[in-house]
Design a protein around this motif. Structure first.
Motif, PDB file in Angstrom:
ATOM      1  N   MET A  48     -19.743  44.443 -33.455  1.00 52.92           N
ATOM      2  CA  MET A  48     -18.869  43.579 -32.453  1.00 52.92           C
ATOM      3  C   MET A  48     -19.801  42.963 -31.417  1.00 52.92           C
ATOM      4  SD  MET A  48     -15.828  43.356 -31.052  1.00 52.92           S
ATOM      5  CE  MET A  48     -14.997  44.725 -31.137  1.00 52.92           C
ATOM      6  N   PRO A  67     -14.946  44.394 -24.986  1.00 57.54           N
ATOM      7  CA  PRO A  67     -15.095  45.340 -26.213  1.00 57.54           C
ATOM      8  C   PRO A  67     -14.639  46.734 -25.594  1.00 57.54           C
ATOM      9  CG  PRO A  67     -17.029  44.196 -26.747  1.00 57.54           C
ATOM     10  CD  PRO A  67     -16.337  43.645 -25.015  1.00 57.54           C
ATOM     11  N   GLN A  79     -13.654  46.100 -34.478  1.00 52.59           N
ATOM     12  CA  GLN A  79     -14.895  46.848 -35.384  1.00 52.59           C
ATOM     13  C   GLN A  79     -14.581  48.239 -35.428  1.00 52.59           C
ATOM     14  OE1 GLN A  79     -18.778  46.766 -33.297  1.00 52.59           O
ATOM     15  NE2 GLN A  79     -19.536  48.339 -34.427  1.00 52.59           N
TER      16      GLN A  79
END
Length: 118
Positions: free
Chosen positions: A74, A92, A116
């Motif tokens: 990521m 994230p 991810q």
């Protein structure tokens, strides 16, 4: 009733105002050059999924859906995409089971998602 000829979503189109600049962002995001590159359409074939860019939304006047791309790293992908001109919209974060998601916006404000898995 299920139609056995349905194969799932195979094409995602994104309207763009500057095709050349958008092509750079999407090439960085996807890690490849486009397979179709014309003044009215730029298309990327990613494992059978067609990601298309259409200037001004094309004749359909499209708006952008959020398409999620699975990535192995990521942070590396976010660094690559933001260096190409995208902006982080949603940082994230873990959504359970070790899966992390984030979103970025491209140069035209279209939202793109990253996933991810653990």
């Amino acid at each position: 009733m299920t139609d056995s000829s349905v194969q799932g979503f195979k094409t995602v189109l994104h309207p763009v105002s500057d095709l050349a600049k958008a092509k750079g962002v999407y090439a960085a995001l996807l890690g490849m050059a486009p397979q179709a590159d014309s003044p009215y359409y730029v298309g990327f074939d990613v494992a059978g999924q067609q990601i298309g860019l259409v200037p001004g939304g094309g004749p359909q006047g499209l708006t952008s859906p959020v398409a999620y791309l699975h990535v192995p790293d990521m942070e590396a992908k976010l660094a690559e995409v933001t260096a190409a001109g995208a902006t982080v919209k949603e940082a994230p974060h873990d959504v359970g089971g070790g899966r992390r998601v984030a979103t970025v916006t491209d140069l035209d404000g279209n939202v793109l998602g990253l996933i991810q898995d653990a």
